[in-house]
Enzyme design. Structure first.
Site, PDB file in Angstrom:
ATOM      1  N   GLY A 526      43.610 113.244 -84.417  1.00  0.00           N
ATOM      2  CA  GLY A 526      44.040 112.435 -83.279  1.00  0.00           C
ATOM      3  C   GLY A 526      45.471 111.998 -83.436  1.00  0.00           C
ATOM      4  O   GLY A 526      46.024 111.996 -84.531  1.00  0.00           O
ATOM      5  N   ASP A 641      45.715  97.622 -75.217  1.00  0.00           N
ATOM      6  CA  ASP A 641      45.773  99.071 -74.979  1.00  0.00           C
ATOM      7  C   ASP A 641      44.364  99.660 -74.984  1.00  0.00           C
ATOM      8  O   ASP A 641      44.075 100.622 -75.692  1.00  0.00           O
ATOM      9  CB  ASP A 641      46.635  99.756 -76.038  1.00  0.00           C
TER      10      ASP A 641
END
Length: 803
Positions: A526, A641
Site C-alpha cells: 500500500g 482523513d
C-alpha cells in the site's frame, strides 16, 4: 488600650489573602524575594502562610526524592501531612543541591541537583519585571510583580486537590495520585468535558473512559446542564459547591467554619473532606460515588469488585485467572489457560449471577434467548464472555464482551455474566468462587516508596574536565580543537530517540532490522500521501506492516512520526490499528504496525468477498473506532482523513481504522478554529467546512467523511465521480435525487445500491442505513450526528422506524 487596638489591626492584616501591604510589611517566611532561593538541604527553607495554616517547601516523597509543594502545616494524628499541591509530582529532585529560585526576570525555576536544564518552571514568557513569591492564607502560592499583579499562582495549576475559593475551570483539571505513597500522576481525572459537564474519567495502562456521571444516562437525566456559557466550579468557605453545569451540593457539615478540601482520591472517587482538629483526622463530608465498585479500572482486567460485609471493597480474579501485579490491582489478572480457536466447539460457559462488566461490547443482540446469546459469543473469535440482562421493557438482551473490564457484583442487577472457558478447565472452574480475592490496600501507614535516583552527568562540566586533563598531559592544542569541534557538532538524534522510546513504550527497531524483515522493501502492500507500506517477516515469525515515511523538508517527516506515535500511544480499541514500534535513524523514519491479511476496504470494495452483512459489520466497526477517538479516550483525536484506503480488514474482515499521520491530537478545551492552519484529508471525503477559514473544525469532519465512505460501500460509486450534471459530483446529492424522484416509494433503493454485491438484503434495513449515511454527509455540520449516535443507530437499526 492603644496597644490592644494596634494588636487587633495587625490580626486583621494577617487574615487578608492578597494585599501588597501584607507582602511588603511581613518578612520571611511568607515571602521569597526576587533573586532568592529555597534549598532542599536546608529544612528551615519554608514559606508559611501568615495564619500558619499552610506551608510551602520541599517534601520527601521517597528515598532521596523530593517534590516542591504546599501542605497543611499541622500534622495529622499519624504525624503525616496532607499535600494540596505539587510542582514536580512526576519528576522528583535530588536531596542535595536542588533549589527553587525566583529569578530576577519574574519566573520561578526548580532545578534538580546540578542538571543543566530546570525540572520545572512557571515559564512566563512576557515576564520582565522582578516578582516575589508569596504564600497566602487560602493556600495559594503566587508570584506578584512590582505592579501588584499576580502573574502566576498554584491555584491555576492544581494537582489532585481543590481548596475553598479555588476555582475548577476548563484549563485546571484534577488528576489523582498514583497511590497513597506515590504522589505521581495517577489514572483518574476530574475535568470539564467539551459538553461543559464535570466528569470523572479513568485513563489506565490499556483502556480509558468516563464513569461519572453515569455514562448510561444523559447529562440532563443526571441533573447536569450542557448549556453553560462558561466552565467553572468552586467550593466556598461554608461547604457549598456550585458549578456552571448545575452540579450543586452541600457538605454534611455546611455552615460550619471548618478546614476543608476537595480531592480526587487514588481510588477514583471525588470527595469533600473536613478536618477534625481535635482528633487529627479528615472526615468525608460528601462523595460523588456511593457504590465505589462503579469506579472504572479499580480492579483491572479479568477481575471483579465487590463490597464485603464490613463495607470493605474487595477485588477478585475471575476463575482460572491469576493476579498480574500483587501490589497493584489496576493491572488486573491473566488467564491460566490457552484460549481456544474461534468456533471449534471446545468452549463452554461458566454462569455468575448478579455480575456485570461495564462496556467493551463486540456485539449487541436485543430480545434474544440464552442459547442464541451463547452462539453469538461463540461466533466472535475474541469473545471473552457475555452479559445476559433482563431489560425493563420485558425482554432479555445479550452483550457480547471482547474485554472483561470494570467488573462488579450487585444484587440489584437483573442479569448474569457468562464467562467463556475451555471445556478442559470447566469442571475446575465451577468449583471456584468468583468472590474470593484480596481487599484493596487502604491503610495510610504504608512504607515510603523507593525512587531510583539516577542522574545524568553535566556534559559541559565533564567535557571541560576532560579537556583540562588532556591539555596537562599532552599539551596538544590541535587535539583539543578536534575534540571541541566534535563536541559542538555531534548529532543529538541519539538523545531524542532515547527520549522517544522512553515516552512511548513502543519497540524501537533499527533500519537494518526493518530492511531485512521486508527483504529490502520488496513487497509493497500500500501507499499514500505519507509514505509506502511494505510487508515484513520478523525474527519471531510475526508478520507486520512497515510504513516507510516520505522524506520532507523542515523535519516534517519526523513530525509525522511523532504525531502517529504520540496519538497511537494513547489509544486502545479493537477497531483501531495496533502499532508495534518505530525506527528513527537520521533520514530513515518508519512505523511498524500489525499486518492486516485482507488489506484495505478500498482494495475490496469491488470484489465478491464483501457481501451485505460484511459491509454492515465494517460500517459498524468503523463507527465504533471513530466514536472511541472522539468521545471515549481522555484526549480528543480527529482523524481528518477517513476514507476506504485507511480502513483495514483483518482475517475475519473486522475493520480497523489506520493512518493517523495527518490526525490532530487536541486538548478538549483548545479553541478549535485556531489549531488548523491548512485543510487536511482527501478530495471527495473532505467536509465542506475545510474550505472556509472562519468555520471551526470539530469531530463532525470525520462524521462527514464516514458518511461518504458508507455511501460508497452501498452504491459502489466513487465520491470523485461525476454521476450527473445536476449532482455536481456529490455522491449524497445523487442519492437524494433518486429518493425524490421515487415520490415516497422505496423503489429508489434498487437504483442506488451496488448490484454487483452478492447476498440478499432487507429493504427496510438498507433504507435506514442509507438515511444514516446521508445524515452523516449533511453539508451543515450541526445537522450531522455524533459518531456515538451513529453507533447507537446501527446497533438498533431494526428497532427504529425513521431517521
Amino acid at each position: 488600650m492603644a496597644s490592644l487596638v494596634l494588636f487587633q489591626m495587625f490580626g486583621l492584616l494577617l487574615l487578608l489573602p492578597k494585599t501588597p501591604l501584607l507582602a511588603s510589611s511581613l518578612s520571611l517566611p511568607s515571602v521569597l524575594k526576587p533573586g532568592s532561593s529555597l534549598s532542599v538541604e536546608n529544612k528551615d527553607d519554608l514559606l508559611i502562610s501568615p495564619n500558619g495554616l499552610f506551608t510551602a517547601g520541599f517534601y520527601s516523597v521517597g528515598d532521596n526524592a523530593y517534590c516542591f509543594g504546599v501542605w497543611f502545616t499541622k500534622p495529622l494524628s499519624d504525624n503525616s501531612h496532607t499535600i494540596v499541591w505539587m510542582a514536580n509530582r512526576d519528576v522528583p529532585v535530588n536531596g542535595k543541591r536542588s533549589k527553587l529560585s525566583v529569578l530576577k526576570s519574574g519566573n520561578l525555576v526548580l532545578r534538580d541537583a546540578a542538571q543543566p536544564l530546570p525540572i520545572w518552571t512557571t515559564n512566563i514568557i512576557d515576564s520582565t519585571k522582578p516578582a516575589q513569591l508569596i504564600m497566602n492564607n487560602t493556600g495559594n502560592l503566587y508570584l506578584q510583580n512590582q505592579d501588584n499583579q499576580t502573574i502566576w499562582e498554584s491555584f491555576g495549576s492544581p494537582t489532585d486537590t481543590l481548596l475553598p475559593l479555588q476555582k475548577l475551570t476548563k484549563n485546571t483539571p484534577l488528576v489523582s495520585s498514583r497511590s497513597l505513597t506515590n504522589y505521581s500522576s495517577g489514572f483518574y481525572k476530574l475535568y470539564f468535558d467539551s459538553d461543559n459537564v464535570i466528569r470523572l474519567a479513568y485513563n489506565g495502562p490499556s483502556v480509558a473512559g468516563t464513569y461519572w456521571p453515569d455514562p448510561k444516562i444523559t447529562a440532563w437525566v443526571s441533573g447536569r446542564s450542557t448549556w453553560a456559557s462558561r466552565r467553572t466550579a468552586v467550593l466556598d468557605l461554608s461547604g457549598h459547591f456550585v458549578s456552571s453545569d448545575s452540579l450543586f451540593f452541600n457538605t454534611s457539615d455546611s455552615e460550619n467554619q471548618s478546614v476543608r478540601r476537595l480531592t480526587v482520591d487514588v481510588d477514583g472517587n471525588f470527595r469533600a473532606y473536613s478536618l477534625d482538629e481535635s482528633k487529627g483526622i479528615w472526615k468525608v463530608t460528601w462523595q460523588a460515588i456511593s457504590d465505589t465498585c462503579r469506579v472504572h479500572g479499580i480492579c483491572g482486567e479479568n477481575s471483579t469488585c465487590s463490597i464485603g460485609p464490613n463495607q470493605d471493597r474487595r477485588c477478585s480474579c475471575i476463575p482460572n485467572h491469576k493476579m498480574i501485579n500483587h501490589t497493584d490491582w489496576s493491572y488486573g489478572c491473566k488467564p491460566e489457560f490457552n484460549t481456544t480457536l474461534c468456533g471449534n466447539g471446545e468452549d463452554d460457559f461458566l454462569h455468575f449471577p448478579h455480575y456485570d462488566f461495564y462496556g467493551y461490547e463486540a456485539k449487541f443482540v436485543r430480545n434474544t434467548t440464552l442459547d442464541e446469546c451463547k452462539q453469538a459469543c461463540l461466533s466472535v473469535c475474541n469473545c471473552k464472555g457475555f452479559h445476559y440482562n433482563f431489560e425493563t421493557d420485558g425482554y432479555y438482551s445479550c452483550y457480547v464482551k471482547f474485554k472483561l473490564i470494570n467488573g462488579f457484583r450487585t444484587v440489584s442487577s437483573n442479569g448474569s455474566m457468562y464467562l467463556k472457558v475451555p471445556k478442559s478447565v470447566f469442571p475446575l472452574s465451577k468449583s471456584k468462587s468468583i468472590v474470593q480475592g484480596d481487599s484493596l490496600i487502604c491503610s495510610h501507614k504504608l512504607p515510603t516508596i523507593q525512587i531510583d535516583r539516577a542522574y545524568e552527568k553535566n556534559p559541559k562540566n565533564e567535557s571541560v574536565k576532560f579537556l583540562m586533563i588532556f591539555t596537562y598531559v599532552f599539551g596538544a592544542l590541535e587535539t583539543i580543537c578536534i575534540l571541541y569541534f566534535f563536541y559542538r557538532t555531534r548529532s543529538p538524534s541519539t538523545t531524542r530517540q532515547g527520549y522517544l522510546q522512553a515516552a512511548t513504550g513502543f519497540q524501537r527497531f533499527s533500519y537494518a532490522e526493518l530492511k531485512k524483515a521486508t527483504n529490502n522493501f520488496s513487497k509493497e502492500i500500500g501507499r499514500g500521501g505519507g509514505g509506502i507500506v511494505y510487508k515484513g517477516q520478523f525474527s519471531n515469525n510475526r508478520v507486520g506492516a512497515v510504513k516507510l515515511l516520505k522524506e520532507f523538508g523542515n523535519n516534517q517527516g519526523e513530525a509525522g512520526l511523532l504525531s502517529e506515535i504520540s496519538t497511537l500511544g494513547r489509544l486502545n480499541h479493537m477497531n483501531l490499528i495496533d502499532m508495534w514500534g518505530y525506527c528513527a535513524e537520521t533520514k530513515h523514519k518508519l512505523l511498524v504496525y500489525e499486518y492486516m491479511e485482507n488489506g484495505s476496504l478500498a482494495q475490496n470494495l469491488h470484489s465478491s468477498k464483501l457481501d451485505w452483512d460484511k459491509r454492515f459489520d465494517i460500517a459498524l466497526g468503523t463507527a465504533k473506532g471513530l466514536a472511541y477517538l472522539h468521545e471515549e479516550c481522555l484526549e480528543w483525536v480527529l482523524h481528518c482523513d477517513v476514507k476506504p484506503h485507511n480502513i483495514l480488514l483483518d482475517c475475519d474482515w473486522n475493520p480497523k481504522v489506520a493512518d493517523f499521520g495527518v490526525s490532530k491530537l487536541l486538548d478538549r478545551d483548545v479553541t478549535l478554529n485556531s489549531v488548523f492552519t491548512r485543510a487536511r484529508g482527501t478530495r471527495g471525503y473532505m467536509a465542506p467546512e475545510w474550505l472556509f477559514l472562519n468555520h471551526p473544525i470539530t469531530s463532525k469532519v470525520d462524521v462527514y467523511s464516514y458518511g461518504v465512505v458508507m455511501l460508497q460501500m452501498i452504491t459502489g460509486r466513487s465520491p470523485a465521480c461525476d454521476q450527473s450534471a445536476e449532482s455536481k459530483g456529490r455522491l449524497d446529492r445523487w442519492v437524494k435525487e433518486k429518493m425524490i424522484a421515487a415520490g415516497g416509494k422505496n423503489d429508489w433503493i434498487t437504483e442506488v445500491i451496488d448490484v454487483t454485491v452478492d447476498g440478499k438484503y432487507d429493504k427496510r434495513k438498507m433504507e435506514i442505513l442509507i438515511k444514516v449515511a446521508l445524515r452523516c454527509s449533511e453539508e451543515d455540520k450541526d445537522a450531522r450526528p455524533t459518531m456515538s449516535q451513529v453507533v447507537d443507530m446501527l446497533l438498533h437499526v431494526e428497532d427504529h422506524s425513521d431517521y
